[in-house]
Design a protein around this motif. Structure first.
Motif, mmCIF file in Angstrom:
data_model
loop_
_atom_site.group_PDB
_atom_site.id
_atom_site.type_symbol
_atom_site.label_atom_id
_atom_site.label_comp_id
_atom_site.label_asym_id
_atom_site.label_seq_id
_atom_site.Cartn_x
_atom_site.Cartn_y
_atom_site.Cartn_z
ATOM 1 N N GLU A 1 0.733 -1.054 -0.168
ATOM 2 C CA GLU A 1 0.021 -0.020 -0.010
ATOM 3 C C GLU A 1 0.885 1.392 -0.109
ATOM 4 O OE1 GLU A 1 -3.639 2.138 2.883
ATOM 5 O OE2 GLU A 1 -2.944 -0.076 2.887
ATOM 6 N N LYS A 2 1.949 1.195 0.747
ATOM 7 C CA LYS A 2 2.777 2.495 0.906
ATOM 8 C C LYS A 2 3.498 2.681 -0.667
ATOM 9 C CE LYS A 2 4.236 2.106 5.540
ATOM 10 N NZ LYS A 2 5.417 1.732 6.720
ATOM 11 N N ASN A 3 3.979 1.441 -1.272
ATOM 12 C CA ASN A 3 4.600 1.837 -2.667
ATOM 13 C C ASN A 3 3.639 2.181 -3.664
ATOM 14 O OD1 ASN A 3 6.953 0.669 -1.409
ATOM 15 N ND2 ASN A 3 6.645 -1.238 -2.306
ATOM 16 N N LEU A 4 2.363 1.573 -3.753
ATOM 17 C CA LEU A 4 1.370 2.065 -4.473
ATOM 18 C C LEU A 4 1.126 3.698 -3.993
ATOM 19 C CD1 LEU A 4 -1.416 -0.999 -4.481
ATOM 20 C CD2 LEU A 4 -0.169 0.265 -6.560
ATOM 21 N N LYS A 5 0.827 4.087 -2.964
ATOM 22 C CA LYS A 5 0.634 5.356 -2.505
ATOM 23 C C LYS A 5 1.647 6.395 -3.314
ATOM 24 C CE LYS A 5 -0.853 8.104 1.257
ATOM 25 N NZ LYS A 5 -1.182 8.438 2.562
ATOM 26 N N LYS A 6 2.625 5.900 -3.019
ATOM 27 C CA LYS A 6 3.920 6.663 -3.719
ATOM 28 C C LYS A 6 3.624 7.054 -5.318
ATOM 29 C CE LYS A 6 7.203 5.715 -0.371
ATOM 30 N NZ LYS A 6 8.577 5.071 0.054
ATOM 31 N N VAL A 7 3.345 5.591 -5.961
ATOM 32 C CA VAL A 7 3.273 5.591 -7.280
ATOM 33 C C VAL A 7 2.251 6.503 -7.874
ATOM 34 C CG1 VAL A 7 3.042 4.182 -9.632
ATOM 35 C CG2 VAL A 7 4.434 3.375 -7.598
ATOM 36 N N ILE A 8 0.984 6.254 -7.092
ATOM 37 C CA ILE A 8 -0.143 6.951 -7.578
ATOM 38 C C ILE A 8 -0.288 8.575 -7.435
ATOM 39 C CG2 ILE A 8 -2.689 7.199 -7.463
ATOM 40 C CD1 ILE A 8 -2.827 4.097 -7.194
ATOM 41 N N THR A 9 0.355 8.815 -6.291
ATOM 42 C CA THR A 9 0.428 10.139 -5.834
ATOM 43 C C THR A 9 1.588 10.781 -6.746
ATOM 44 O OG1 THR A 9 -0.003 9.709 -3.480
ATOM 45 C CG2 THR A 9 0.993 11.806 -4.117
ATOM 46 N N SER A 10 2.379 10.266 -7.249
ATOM 47 C CA SER A 10 3.479 10.878 -8.214
ATOM 48 C C SER A 10 2.778 10.877 -9.526
ATOM 49 C CB SER A 10 4.827 10.183 -8.354
ATOM 50 O OG SER A 10 5.565 10.662 -9.326
ATOM 51 N N SER B 1 -0.016 12.807 -15.113
ATOM 52 C CA SER B 1 0.163 11.635 -16.031
ATOM 53 C C SER B 1 -0.780 10.337 -15.563
ATOM 54 C CB SER B 1 1.477 11.344 -16.063
ATOM 55 O OG SER B 1 2.085 10.802 -14.852
ATOM 56 N N LEU B 2 -1.779 10.651 -14.935
ATOM 57 C CA LEU B 2 -2.597 9.417 -14.140
ATOM 58 C C LEU B 2 -3.140 8.587 -15.420
ATOM 59 C CD1 LEU B 2 -3.402 8.207 -11.525
ATOM 60 C CD2 LEU B 2 -5.614 9.523 -11.758
ATOM 61 N N TRP B 3 -3.857 9.606 -16.463
ATOM 62 C CA TRP B 3 -4.444 8.676 -17.646
ATOM 63 C C TRP B 3 -3.399 8.493 -18.669
ATOM 64 C CZ3 TRP B 3 -9.657 7.977 -18.135
ATOM 65 C CH2 TRP B 3 -10.393 8.334 -16.957
ATOM 66 N N ALA B 4 -2.144 9.021 -18.788
ATOM 67 C CA ALA B 4 -1.209 8.979 -19.920
ATOM 68 C C ALA B 4 -0.305 7.609 -19.709
ATOM 69 C CB ALA B 4 -0.197 10.103 -19.846
ATOM 70 N N ILE B 5 -0.482 7.138 -18.409
ATOM 71 C CA ILE B 5 0.608 5.852 -17.964
ATOM 72 C C ILE B 5 -0.225 4.824 -18.518
ATOM 73 C CG2 ILE B 5 1.492 4.383 -16.316
ATOM 74 C CD1 ILE B 5 2.011 6.883 -14.652
ATOM 75 N N ASP B 6 0.624 3.653 -19.252
ATOM 76 C CA ASP B 6 -0.142 2.625 -19.550
ATOM 77 C C ASP B 6 0.146 1.513 -18.299
ATOM 78 O OD1 ASP B 6 -1.120 0.237 -20.792
ATOM 79 O OD2 ASP B 6 0.497 0.052 -22.318
#
Length: 498
Positions: free
Chosen positions: A51-60, A66-71
């Motif tokens: 959950e911590k790793n996902l939070k970093k990735v999605i927050t970034s 780029s939330l919609w640009a990432i594949d």
């Protein structure tokens, strides 16, 4: 509205939901599936780190718009410092294969086909998430599954998309904005858990798939056939007397008496009952006769006669359980229009239902009574007893008890003491200061003062009788009479036994 106008409207709604328009709360479907794969790849003890790793990735991704640009379908899982779960197969290889299948499904959708597997593995959308808008650019083409079992038109899909877009762009109130800011993007744990649970269910289903892909056909088991029709036979036993034994197997014709022998047995039992009056012996012999009649399927006037005689003897000896068995069978035989005494036993049944206080069956019986049956003296008497008990008219009830026709008095014996206690409670409550014993004898249905005194003595009421004047102190006796009445009105079982 044309398809092109619908499409342009849908595209504009999709643009409003993009991060550029300041709506990062709307996630792409690929991101939701990505979150599900991340949690499915770790064990329960490693979910916190994931959950911590996902939070970093999605927050970034949100901060960089780029939330919609990432594949997200092909993006590597954030497994920094996390050990992958070993569940008997290469989890990483499986996830890569799944990502490839989803990429193929995307390419298939461009040609108008959606893979069945992609539809099955798509996670369910919770109520807290808004659906992303979908833009259709093809005209009047139908999208169908690869197996050709499901299809939906573009027009219907466009309407659904426009409906979701309209809900997504609704103006947000100040209260909703405050709630959204207060809630973390990982607050909806039910959605994340549903993805993990779905992946696990699919893995369990795969374990039962056969290597050839075909389901195994169970070997049919032969079911034994049973003959449900009773065997009709004629007994060959010549014994007049036979002890009753409950059957544990098919009856043996050598131990069963035929009809002409049973007639001789009935004559013998009637003579013995008149001379010996041994109820235990007579009851056993009658039950044995009834058994022989049943196993030979004999249902005639002789059968009715056997059951009626046994029922009368049982009533005479206060055996309401055995009487009830005979009464039940007699109702079936009378319904077959076999000659007997149905009116007599109908009156007995009314009195028996008064004893058991079975109001439901009593109401059914009253509805079925005909005018001809009501005109009979025994049934009229039974209905008068019912009316007196309903009205708590103990004075009339005791007179009816002393004048009961046929063997109705034997059935009334089973509940008359109960009604005497109810009458005594009413008398002790109404009369002051005392009541003569002679008055009680007449009112509660005794033929002598001695019998009445014995009844009062049996139920601890004699202590309130003045021996010199033979008068009952009603006020002092009332609490005891009330307790006696409550004890007497116990629950009666289906056989009429307390």
């Amino acid at each position: 509205m044309t398809l092109s106008s619908k499409t342009s409207k849908t595209t504009s709604s999709s643009a409003q939901n993009s991060p550029a328009n300041g709506n990062p709360a709307v996630w792409p479907d690929s991101l939701k599936a990505y979150v599900g794969r991340c949690f499915a790849s770790v064990g329960p003890s490693q979910r916190g780190a994931m959950e911590k790793n996902l939070k970093k990735v999605i927050t970034s991704a949100i901060e960089s718009t780029s939330l919609w640009a990432i594949d997200w379908d092909t993006r590597e899982l954030p497994l920094d410092g996390i050990r992958a779960v070993d569940d008997g197969e290469d989890m990483m290889e499986k996830l890569k294969t799944d990502a490839k299948k989803r990429a193929d499904a995307k390419s298939d959708s461009a040609t108008g086909t959606v893979a069945v597997g992609a539809i099955r593995t798509s996670p369910p959308l919770p109520s807290s998430y808004k659906a992303a808008s979908i833009t259709f650019t093809k005209s009047d083409q139908q999208y169908s599954t690869t197996n050709g079992q499901a299809s939906s038109s573009i027009s219907k899909a466009t309407k659904r998309s426009a409906k979701w877009d309209q809900r997504s762009v609704e103006p947000e109130t100040t209260e909703d904005s405050a709630k959204r800011k207060k809630t973390s993007i990982f607050a909806d744990t039910n959605y994340l858990n549903s993805n993990v649970e779905q992946v696990r269910k699919e893995k369990r289903l795969l374990r039962f798939d056969s290597p050839s892909g075909n389901e195994s056909t169970p070997t049919p088991v032969a079911t034994p056939e049973y003959d449900t029709e009773p065997e009709i036979f004629v007994g060959r036993s010549m014994k007049l007397e036979k002890k009753y034994l409950r059957l544990t197997s098919a009856p043996d014709p050598e131990t069963v008496r035929p009809l002409h022998v049973l007639r001789q047995t009935l004559d013998l039992l009637k003579e013995k009952w008149k001379s010996e009056r041994n109820y235990a012996y007579i009851c056993d012999q009658f039950k044995s006769m009834r058994q022989d009649l049943t196993v030979q399927l004999i249902q005639n006037e002789f059968t009715v006669n056997v059951y009626e005689i046994h029922a009368r003897i049982a009533l005479e000896n206060g055996d309401l359980g055995e009487y009830n068995q005979c009464q039940t069978q007699l109702r079936t035989l009378y319904a077959m229009n076999i000659a007997g005494h149905p009116i007599e036993f109908l009156a007995y049944r009314i009195l028996y239902l008064l004893h058991t206080r079975n109001r439901s069956d009593m109401n059914d019986l009253l509805i079925e009574l005909t005018d001809e049956q009501k005109a009979d003296d025994s049934i009229a008497h039974a209905l008068q007893v019912r009316e007196a008990m309903t009205d708590q008219d103990y004075h009339s009830l005791m007179r009816l008890y002393l004048s009961a026709p046929n063997m109705g008095g034997y059935i009334m014996d089973s509940f008359i003491d109960r009604e005497r206690h109810a009458a005594l409670e009413i008398i002790c409550k109404a009369f002051r200061p005392d009541v003569p014993l002679r008055f009680l004898t007449d009112e509660i249905g005794f033929d002598s003062d001695k019998s009445c005194y014995e009844f009062l003595e049996k139920h601890a009421l004699n202590q309130f009788i003045d021996e010199s004047s033979l008068r009952l102190r009603a006020k002092d006796a009332y609490p005891t009479a009330q307790n006696n009445r409550m004890t007497a009105f116990k629950k009666i079982d289906i056989k009429g036994q307390i």
